[in-house]
Each structure stands twice: as C-alpha cells, then as structure tokens.
Design an enzyme around this catalytic site. Sequence first.
Site, PDB file in Angstrom:
ATOM      1  N   ARG A 191      -1.985  52.772  58.905  1.00  0.00           N
ATOM      2  CA  ARG A 191      -2.981  53.817  58.632  1.00  0.00           C
ATOM      3  C   ARG A 191      -4.377  53.232  58.353  1.00  0.00           C
ATOM      4  O   ARG A 191      -5.146  53.807  57.585  1.00  0.00           O
ATOM      5  CB  ARG A 191      -2.577  54.690  57.445  1.00  0.00           C
ATOM      6  CG  ARG A 191      -1.422  55.616  57.701  1.00  0.00           C
ATOM      7  CD  ARG A 191      -1.899  56.885  58.406  1.00  0.00           C
ATOM      8  NE  ARG A 191      -0.783  57.744  58.728  1.00  0.00           N
ATOM      9  CZ  ARG A 191      -0.389  58.776  57.984  1.00  0.00           C
ATOM     10  NH1 ARG A 191      -1.026  59.086  56.890  1.00  0.00           N
ATOM     11  NH2 ARG A 191       0.639  59.493  58.359  1.00  0.00           N
ATOM     12  N   ARG A 202      -8.479  58.154  56.096  1.00  0.00           N
ATOM     13  CA  ARG A 202      -9.397  58.801  55.153  1.00  0.00           C
ATOM     14  C   ARG A 202     -10.025  57.899  54.102  1.00  0.00           C
ATOM     15  O   ARG A 202     -10.991  58.286  53.457  1.00  0.00           O
ATOM     16  CB  ARG A 202      -8.682  59.956  54.451  1.00  0.00           C
ATOM     17  CG  ARG A 202      -8.543  61.162  55.339  1.00  0.00           C
ATOM     18  CD  ARG A 202      -7.570  62.139  54.770  1.00  0.00           C
ATOM     19  NE  ARG A 202      -6.253  61.518  54.708  1.00  0.00           N
ATOM     20  CZ  ARG A 202      -5.134  62.143  54.353  1.00  0.00           C
ATOM     21  NH1 ARG A 202      -5.185  63.393  53.978  1.00  0.00           N
ATOM     22  NH2 ARG A 202      -3.981  61.510  54.345  1.00  0.00           N
ATOM     23  N   ARG A 247     -14.499  62.887  61.277  1.00  0.00           N
ATOM     24  CA  ARG A 247     -13.542  63.993  61.176  1.00  0.00           C
ATOM     25  C   ARG A 247     -14.277  65.293  60.841  1.00  0.00           C
ATOM     26  O   ARG A 247     -13.997  66.338  61.414  1.00  0.00           O
ATOM     27  CB  ARG A 247     -12.513  63.675  60.085  1.00  0.00           C
ATOM     28  CG  ARG A 247     -11.338  64.627  60.033  1.00  0.00           C
ATOM     29  CD  ARG A 247     -10.508  64.276  58.798  1.00  0.00           C
ATOM     30  NE  ARG A 247      -9.201  64.861  58.772  1.00  0.00           N
ATOM     31  CZ  ARG A 247      -8.932  66.118  58.483  1.00  0.00           C
ATOM     32  NH1 ARG A 247      -9.932  66.948  58.233  1.00  0.00           N
ATOM     33  NH2 ARG A 247      -7.697  66.559  58.445  1.00  0.00           N
ATOM     34  N   ASP A 266      -0.780  60.255  66.325  1.00  0.00           N
ATOM     35  CA  ASP A 266       0.227  60.589  65.321  1.00  0.00           C
ATOM     36  C   ASP A 266       1.595  60.656  65.980  1.00  0.00           C
ATOM     37  O   ASP A 266       1.690  60.945  67.174  1.00  0.00           O
ATOM     38  CB  ASP A 266      -0.093  61.938  64.653  1.00  0.00           C
ATOM     39  CG  ASP A 266       0.697  62.109  63.365  1.00  0.00           C
ATOM     40  OD1 ASP A 266       0.232  61.617  62.322  1.00  0.00           O
ATOM     41  OD2 ASP A 266       1.797  62.677  63.415  1.00  0.00           O
ATOM     42  N   TYR A 286      11.200  66.389  61.728  1.00  0.00           N
ATOM     43  CA  TYR A 286      10.059  67.324  61.733  1.00  0.00           C
ATOM     44  C   TYR A 286      10.302  68.465  62.721  1.00  0.00           C
ATOM     45  O   TYR A 286       9.972  69.621  62.449  1.00  0.00           O
ATOM     46  CB  TYR A 286       8.760  66.594  62.101  1.00  0.00           C
ATOM     47  CG  TYR A 286       8.226  65.730  60.977  1.00  0.00           C
ATOM     48  CD1 TYR A 286       7.408  66.275  59.990  1.00  0.00           C
ATOM     49  CD2 TYR A 286       8.531  64.384  60.901  1.00  0.00           C
ATOM     50  CE1 TYR A 286       6.912  65.490  58.960  1.00  0.00           C
ATOM     51  CE2 TYR A 286       8.047  63.587  59.871  1.00  0.00           C
ATOM     52  CZ  TYR A 286       7.239  64.148  58.902  1.00  0.00           C
ATOM     53  OH  TYR A 286       6.764  63.370  57.889  1.00  0.00           O
TER      54      TYR A 286
HETATM   55  O1  CP3 Z   1      -1.583  53.475  61.396  1.00  0.00           O
HETATM   56  C1  CP3 Z   1      -2.538  54.077  61.939  1.00  0.00           C
HETATM   57  O2  CP3 Z   1      -3.700  54.017  61.492  1.00  0.00           O
HETATM   58  C2  CP3 Z   1      -2.309  54.784  63.253  1.00  0.00           C
HETATM   59  C3  CP3 Z   1      -2.338  56.206  63.225  1.00  0.00           C
HETATM   60  C4  CP3 Z   1      -1.178  56.947  62.587  1.00  0.00           C
HETATM   61  C5  CP3 Z   1      -1.339  58.192  61.940  1.00  0.00           C
HETATM   62  N1  CP3 Z   1      -0.104  58.657  61.610  1.00  0.00           N
HETATM   63  C6  CP3 Z   1      -2.620  58.872  61.694  1.00  0.00           C
HETATM   64  C7  CP3 Z   1      -2.688  59.975  60.733  1.00  0.00           C
HETATM   65  C8  CP3 Z   1       0.197  56.643  62.595  1.00  0.00           C
HETATM   66  C9  CP3 Z   1       0.913  55.408  63.110  1.00  0.00           C
HETATM   67  C10 CP3 Z   1       0.857  57.737  61.976  1.00  0.00           C
HETATM   68  C11 CP3 Z   1       2.314  57.798  61.828  1.00  0.00           C
HETATM   69  C12 CP3 Z   1       2.936  58.940  61.167  1.00  0.00           C
HETATM   70  N2  CP3 Z   1       2.537  60.247  61.141  1.00  0.00           N
HETATM   71  C13 CP3 Z   1       4.166  58.858  60.472  1.00  0.00           C
HETATM   72  C14 CP3 Z   1       4.997  57.605  60.348  1.00  0.00           C
HETATM   73  C15 CP3 Z   1       4.480  56.666  59.322  1.00  0.00           C
HETATM   74  C16 CP3 Z   1       4.460  57.207  57.939  1.00  0.00           C
HETATM   75  O3  CP3 Z   1       3.330  57.347  57.406  1.00  0.00           O
HETATM   76  O4  CP3 Z   1       5.530  57.447  57.378  1.00  0.00           O
HETATM   77  C17 CP3 Z   1       4.477  60.138  59.986  1.00  0.00           C
HETATM   78  C18 CP3 Z   1       5.687  60.526  59.163  1.00  0.00           C
HETATM   79  C19 CP3 Z   1       3.433  61.019  60.425  1.00  0.00           C
HETATM   80  C20 CP3 Z   1       3.323  62.484  60.216  1.00  0.00           C
HETATM   81  C21 CP3 Z   1       2.106  62.833  59.472  1.00  0.00           C
HETATM   82  N3  CP3 Z   1       0.820  62.751  59.976  1.00  0.00           N
HETATM   83  C22 CP3 Z   1       2.010  63.316  58.138  1.00  0.00           C
HETATM   84  C23 CP3 Z   1       3.195  63.528  57.216  1.00  0.00           C
HETATM   85  C24 CP3 Z   1       0.657  63.541  57.880  1.00  0.00           C
HETATM   86  C25 CP3 Z   1       0.069  64.185  56.652  1.00  0.00           C
HETATM   87  C26 CP3 Z   1       0.051  63.261  55.499  1.00  0.00           C
HETATM   88  C27 CP3 Z   1      -1.245  62.533  55.441  1.00  0.00           C
HETATM   89  O5  CP3 Z   1      -1.238  61.332  55.147  1.00  0.00           O
HETATM   90  O6  CP3 Z   1      -2.275  63.189  55.625  1.00  0.00           O
HETATM   91  C28 CP3 Z   1      -0.088  63.127  59.016  1.00  0.00           C
HETATM   92  C29 CP3 Z   1      -1.552  63.151  59.199  1.00  0.00           C
HETATM   93  C30 CP3 Z   1      -2.230  61.887  59.625  1.00  0.00           C
HETATM   94  N4  CP3 Z   1      -1.786  61.019  60.565  1.00  0.00           N
HETATM   95  C31 CP3 Z   1      -3.491  61.409  59.145  1.00  0.00           C
HETATM   96  C32 CP3 Z   1      -3.776  60.223  59.852  1.00  0.00           C
HETATM   97  C33 CP3 Z   1      -5.019  59.387  59.736  1.00  0.00           C
HETATM   98  C34 CP3 Z   1      -4.380  62.122  58.140  1.00  0.00           C
HETATM   99  C35 CP3 Z   1      -5.128  63.161  58.872  1.00  0.00           C
HETATM  100  C36 CP3 Z   1      -6.384  63.582  58.163  1.00  0.00           C
HETATM  101  O7  CP3 Z   1      -6.262  64.378  57.224  1.00  0.00           O
HETATM  102  O8  CP3 Z   1      -7.481  63.149  58.572  1.00  0.00           O
END
Ligand code: CP3
Length: 347
Positions: free
Chosen positions: A30, A34, A43, A80, A154
């Site tokens: 990640r 943010r 964003r 994602d 999911y």
């Molecule tokens: O690592 C990276 O920077 C690459 C991008 C990436 C994102 N999500 C961007 C993201 C990767 C590899 C993921 C994987 C992901 N997404 C997983 C597996 C890894 C983990 O964290 O367990 C899962 C379960 C998701 C599903 C997901 N996406 C959730 C549960 C959420 C909401 C929780 C949160 O942290 O906001 C997201 C949103 C998400 N995916 C954001 C980002 C940068 C935040 C979005 C935002 O509000 O700007």
Amino acid sequence: MISKMQPSDPPLLAVLKGDRRDPPPVWLMRQAGRYLPEYRALREQKGGFLELVYDSDAAAEITLQPIKRFAMDGAILFSDILIVPHAMGQGLRFGPGEGPQLSPPLLDGAFAQLEAQPQYLAKIYETVAKVRARLSPAVTMLGFAGSPWTVATYMVAGHGSKDQGEARRLAYNDPQGFQALIDRIVMVTVDYLSGQIEAGAQAVQLFDSWAGTLSPAQFERWVVAPTADIVGRLMVRHGEVPIIGFPKGAGAKLAAYAAETGVDAIGLDETIDPAWADAMLPAGMPVQGNLDPLALIAGGEALKSAVSRIRAAFDTRPHIFNLGHGILPDTPLSHVESLLDMLRKPF
Ligand code: CP3
C-alpha cells in the site's frame, strides 16, 4: 524453480530469483495511498478511488509517487484486488468511511457462468505499460491479484467481514458451487496476471488477506489448491516471472503453503516470528516482510529494534524488506524516511 538470473535484473527481482542482497531491497505494501499528501491531492481532484484506478494516467502517476519520494526498489501497480469481481460483473463501490461494497452478493449466483469483461482489465494493463515506460531499469515493476479465496469472500458476502463467515458457510454447504466460483476466479486471475506481465510486470504477488480464518483442511482446499493451480498455469505461460504468495494469517500453515503451492517467494505478515520462519521455510527460499505497520507508526527505538530483529533473522536468506501488511494512513512520512535510512546503512 525459475530460470537463471540475468545480470541486468534489478535488485528486487534478483532477490526473488534467489540471489541474496545486502542491504535488502525494499518496498511497502500500500505504498501508494492515503499516507501520501500527493495521493490525497490527486484523489480529491479525480473524485474517488475507482475513478483513479480506471484512469490509467492517474493510476500510473500514483504508482510512481512513492518511487519519486522514497526511491523504493519496487513499484506496485495501483489498483485493487476487487477489480476482478468488478470485471466479472458485480457492481463495486468504495464509499467514504465504509469498506468496499460488491453488489449483488453472490450467495445464490450461477457461479460457473461468470466471465470477465475485457475492457475493465485492459485499463489496468494500460497502467502497467505507462508505469514501465517511465520507470528506471533499477526498479522492479510488480503486478498483483487477490487470491481466489480472498476474492471469493468479498464476492459472496458483498463486503468485507471479520471472520469471512458467509463464504466459509457456503464452502461447507455447497462445496461444488463454491469450487465452481473458485475455478472461475482462478481462470480470470491467470489471464489477468498474464496481461499484467505482458504489459511489463516483472514479478507478481497474490494477496490472500483472509487465508488465516480457515481450518487446515479448508486451507488446503481453498487456499493451497487454487494457488497451486494459478502458479502451474502461469508457469506454462510465463515461467521466468517470480510469484510472491502472501497468505496473511496462515501461521503454522505457512509450511504447507510454501511446500505445496509452487510460489517462488513468501510474504510474511507481522504475526510471524522471523526467526521461526527462517528455521521452517526451505533453505534459499526468498521471503518478504514483515515489519509491524504499527512499529513504523511508533518510530524511534521500537522501530529500530523491530527492524534489527527482522534483518538478523534473515541474515543468510534472500530477503525483501516490507511491512507485514499495508501501510496505515496515519503513518508519518518521516518514519518511512528513517526506516529507509536504517535499511540502507550497513547492518
Ligand atoms: O500495495 C499497493 O499500494 C497497491 C495497491 C493496492 C490497493 N489495494 C489499493 C487500495 C493493493 C495491492 C490492494 C490490495 C487489497 N485490496 C487487498 C489485499 C491486501 C490487504 O490489504 O489485505 C484487499 C483485502 C483489498 C480490498 C480493499 N480495498 C479494502 C478492504 C479497502 C478499504 C480499506 C482501506 O484501506 O481503505 C480498499 C481500498 C483501497 N485499496 C485503498 C487503496 C489505496 C484506499 C482507497 C482510498 O480511500 O483512497
């Protein structure tokens, strides 16, 4: 095992192929997100997370933000894991202040019929190609997908949950239907990762965030077997590209995962004792991890000692430094800088 190393391989890729480097290459899960003011600004301008993901210029820019700021060794595609169910026809929403929502939930779905619509995934390949074109050859481009089990949790529930109860119940009540869903996700994921590789990804990571809630027998069936299926199919198409498996929460089941899935490297979460992992995993198998994201927020001595412990445990094994899970939004940028300073000094 994968084919031979190339002298031109950047450090992170070389480690994934089994070549130990000191200092260890580093990237953070990640890392585009943010905690970065430049991410929050873009964003805000684009209106939302999905708008960023499907705008390949914006997604490429975001992928490069942590590389420009911190000179990470790896650039991970900004996207994602839930883009796969979106491409397979479920509605996807990232509302403010709530987790992702997929609709309708698949509890009564016709699982075997699900196909991915290529126009969604094509946008992601465009992002990979745009990043690769702007990236220095010293930086490794990483693609990724969610593992079938985690993606299915999911898809079935329509949202995230603490115990993945709905998917676990379905897997017991209708194992054939659930297998059909997993098989569809496997096929789409193989095509999706191949598309990323053909667009320029040099290694890929499978995120299995919810691997930890399964019993050993269910873990074998829904985590190990589908992961081995993906690895086998990708090997045929792109045998030279290393695959990192990240079965978060797997704990003692890591040994089976490492022995049976065929992944080239293992991502460790922060609950794993690095010394235990080093003793238990096959000699020479590259590992990635596993700093507690909260130790990074704490900084100071807590950060120093956590980093030393990890480096000492992996002092003879190919190791990529990373967190044990994604970086949290309230992480101070100065702590990321201190971490990189520590890593880049001789140990
Ligand atoms: O690592 C990276 O920077 C690459 C991008 C990436 C994102 N999500 C961007 C993201 C990767 C590899 C993921 C994987 C992901 N997404 C997983 C597996 C890894 C983990 O964290 O367990 C899962 C379960 C998701 C599903 C997901 N996406 C959730 C549960 C959420 C909401 C929780 C949160 O942290 O906001 C997201 C949103 C998400 N995916 C954001 C980002 C940068 C935040 C979005 C935002 O509000 O700007």
